[in-house]
Design a protein around this motif. Structure first.
Motif, PDB file in Angstrom:
ATOM      1  N   UNK A  96       0.824  -1.211   0.000  1.00 47.48           N
ATOM      2  CA  UNK A  96       0.000   0.000   0.000  1.00 47.48           C
ATOM      3  C   UNK A  96       0.853   1.255   0.000  1.00 47.48           C
ATOM      4  N   UNK A  97       2.130   1.147   0.367  1.00 53.42           N
ATOM      5  CA  UNK A  97       3.076   2.258   0.260  1.00 53.42           C
ATOM      6  C   UNK A  97       4.357   1.723  -0.364  1.00 53.42           C
ATOM      7  N   UNK A  98       5.139   2.561  -1.049  1.00 56.33           N
ATOM      8  CA  UNK A  98       6.436   2.097  -1.548  1.00 56.33           C
ATOM      9  C   UNK A  98       7.381   1.820  -0.391  1.00 56.33           C
ATOM     10  N   UNK A  99       8.243   0.811  -0.566  1.00 56.75           N
ATOM     11  CA  UNK A  99       9.167   0.391   0.485  1.00 56.75           C
ATOM     12  C   UNK A  99      10.588   0.510  -0.036  1.00 56.75           C
ATOM     13  N   UNK A 100      11.440   1.184   0.720  1.00 50.00           N
ATOM     14  CA  UNK A 100      12.828   1.362   0.323  1.00 50.00           C
ATOM     15  C   UNK A 100      13.693   0.412   1.134  1.00 50.00           C
ATOM     16  N   UNK A 101      14.308  -0.534   0.444  1.00 50.45           N
ATOM     17  CA  UNK A 101      15.186  -1.530   1.068  1.00 50.45           C
ATOM     18  C   UNK A 101      16.470  -1.544   0.256  1.00 50.45           C
ATOM     19  N   UNK A 102      17.503  -0.866   0.741  1.00 47.36           N
ATOM     20  CA  UNK A 102      18.746  -0.774  -0.024  1.00 47.36           C
ATOM     21  C   UNK A 102      19.787  -1.754   0.513  1.00 47.36           C
ATOM     22  N   UNK A 103      20.764  -2.073  -0.330  1.00 40.99           N
ATOM     23  CA  UNK A 103      21.854  -2.960   0.053  1.00 40.99           C
ATOM     24  C   UNK A 103      22.729  -2.298   1.100  1.00 40.99           C
ATOM     25  N   UNK A 104      23.324  -3.118   1.966  1.00 40.92           N
ATOM     26  CA  UNK A 104      24.235  -2.582   2.981  1.00 40.92           C
ATOM     27  C   UNK A 104      25.452  -1.906   2.357  1.00 40.92           C
ATOM     28  N   UNK A 105      25.791  -2.309   1.123  1.00 39.79           N
ATOM     29  CA  UNK A 105      26.950  -1.725   0.449  1.00 39.79           C
ATOM     30  C   UNK A 105      26.604  -0.457  -0.337  1.00 39.79           C
ATOM     31  N   UNK A 106      25.316  -0.108  -0.377  1.00 34.40           N
ATOM     32  CA  UNK A 106      24.909   1.082  -1.120  1.00 34.40           C
ATOM     33  C   UNK A 106      25.468   2.340  -0.458  1.00 34.40           C
ATOM     34  N   UNK A 107      25.803   3.322  -1.260  1.00 35.42           N
ATOM     35  CA  UNK A 107      26.286   4.590  -0.730  1.00 35.42           C
ATOM     36  C   UNK A 107      25.127   5.378  -0.118  1.00 35.42           C
ATOM     37  N   UNK A 108      25.476   6.360   0.699  1.00 39.57           N
ATOM     38  CA  UNK A 108      24.459   7.227   1.283  1.00 39.57           C
ATOM     39  C   UNK A 108      23.686   7.937   0.177  1.00 39.57           C
ATOM     40  N   UNK A 109      24.388   8.363  -0.876  1.00 38.16           N
ATOM     41  CA  UNK A 109      23.740   9.058  -1.991  1.00 38.16           C
ATOM     42  C   UNK A 109      22.731   8.156  -2.698  1.00 38.16           C
ATOM     43  N   UNK A 110      23.081   6.874  -2.865  1.00 43.38           N
ATOM     44  CA  UNK A 110      22.160   5.935  -3.503  1.00 43.38           C
ATOM     45  C   UNK A 110      20.921   5.722  -2.644  1.00 43.38           C
ATOM     46  N   UNK A 111      21.128   5.595  -1.329  1.00 40.04           N
ATOM     47  CA  UNK A 111      19.996   5.430  -0.422  1.00 40.04           C
ATOM     48  C   UNK A 111      19.096   6.652  -0.448  1.00 40.04           C
ATOM     49  N   UNK A 112      19.713   7.839  -0.455  1.00 40.09           N
ATOM     50  CA  UNK A 112      18.925   9.066  -0.505  1.00 40.09           C
ATOM     51  C   UNK A 112      18.144   9.160  -1.810  1.00 40.09           C
ATOM     52  N   UNK A 113      18.767   8.750  -2.909  1.00 44.11           N
ATOM     53  CA  UNK A 113      18.092   8.776  -4.213  1.00 44.11           C
ATOM     54  C   UNK A 113      16.905   7.828  -4.224  1.00 44.11           C
ATOM     55  N   UNK A 114      17.035   6.670  -3.585  1.00 43.24           N
ATOM     56  CA  UNK A 114      15.940   5.707  -3.520  1.00 43.24           C
ATOM     57  C   UNK A 114      14.765   6.276  -2.702  1.00 43.24           C
ATOM     58  N   UNK A 115      15.103   6.988  -1.630  1.00 48.50           N
ATOM     59  CA  UNK A 115      14.053   7.635  -0.829  1.00 48.50           C
ATOM     60  C   UNK A 115      13.324   8.678  -1.674  1.00 48.50           C
ATOM     61  N   UNK A 116      14.094   9.491  -2.394  1.00 46.66           N
ATOM     62  CA  UNK A 116      13.487  10.537  -3.213  1.00 46.66           C
ATOM     63  C   UNK A 116      12.693   9.952  -4.376  1.00 46.66           C
TER      64      UNK A 116
END
Length: 294
Positions: free
Chosen positions: A269-289
């Motif tokens: 019912x909502x999008x879920x952000x699950x990033x890899x432990x090796x992902x950069x902070x920038x990649x995680x932030x981009x996934x959130x956005x």
């Protein structure tokens, strides 16, 4: 489809920030990524975890974050999922917790977030020599999907891309060849997916397959191979046959071809952000956005 992530994120700002619920938020990289997204105005953070530690966070953008205390990992996950279920959050983000733990809570039939039955992962990639963002599904969640799961993954991805303004979504169902070969099950599935779309069962898209990667991505290849298609040379979405193909494809693009990517889980019912432990902070932030752009 937007040409770059910056184009997409700039357009998203006009819709206002989304409420981001972070399960097990007490983790440095997670908080840094949330901070980046909050500073851009994409999200309003709701941090679920130990109040004593979270209240000490001084990262910019998190000064007015709502803190929801939780006693331990499972309590944090349960509270975060419950908030989204009650409509108090627009995005769910995994913090310092195993993916399996949060997904078990999400798919719980009584208390979870799965209204449509099948969760799938969508990655968007910005590739230097491609004129628009490219979607790939599924390269992180469905391991060896059957035909019905492939239909669900394409449906989830198409709905998301439609919400970003891409309509119809041009879908290339990948295989090693362009002809149906009974000894290659992925080609059979690709043809069935095309028939499924042709029968009017898949809305908001054009599905073509089976297609090799070069035929899908290289302008002019279809003409050389006498392959008549509205998708060849300009797809918005690649549907891969299994997680190995998808995983290798995305990592090849990001590690060797200068691409940047962001991803999220769809079908809840909502999008879920699950990033890899090796992902950069920038990649995680981009996934959130990316989730906030929905």
């Amino acid at each position: 489809m937007y040409g770059t992530f910056e184009d997409l994120f700039a357009a998203q700002k006009s819709s206002g920030p989304k409420r981001l619920v972070v399960a097990c938020a007490d983790e440095e990289h997670t908080l840094q990524a949330v901070s980046m997204a909050a500073q851009e105005g994409a999200v309003i953070p709701i941090l679920v975890g130990p109040e004593d530690r979270l209240s000490q966070c001084r990262l910019p953008g998190l000064e007015k974050a709502v803190i929801v205390h939780a006693d331990g990992e499972q309590d944090a996950v349960n509270k975060a999922v419950a908030m989204c279920r009650r409509g108090e959050g627009d995005i769910l983000l995994k913090g310092l917790v195993e993916t399996a733990v949060i997904l078990r809570a999400v798919v719980n039939k009584e208390t979870g977030l799965c209204a449509q039955g099948v969760l799938s992962h969508l990655t968007l990639a910005q590739i230097p020599n491609y004129r628009k963002l490219l979607g790939v599904t599924d390269c992180a969640l469905l391991t060896y999907p059957n035909l019905e799961q492939k239909k669900a993954a394409i449906t989830n991805a198409v709905r998301f891309l439609n919400s970003l303004g891409t309509d119809p979504v041009k879908v290339a169902v990948l295989a090693a060849i362009e002809k149906v070969n009974p000894k290659m099950p992925e080609t059979v599935d690709a043809d069935l997916l095309k028939q499924w779309w042709a029968a009017g069962a898949a809305e908001g898209c054009i599905i073509e397959g089976p297609m090799s990667y070069d035929l899908a991505m290289r302008p002019g290849a279809a003409k050389v191979k006498h392959f008549d298609s509205r998708v060849a040379g300009e797809p918005d979405l690649l549907a891969v046959p299994n997680i190995t193909v998808g995983n290798v494809l995305i990592k090849s693009l990001t590690c060797s071809a200068g691409a940047v990517s962001a991803g999220l889980i769809l079908g809840a019912t909502v999008p879920i952000v699950v990033t890899s432990r090796s992902s950069t902070v920038a990649t995680k932030a981009a996934s959130i956005r990316l989730a906030a752009a929905m």
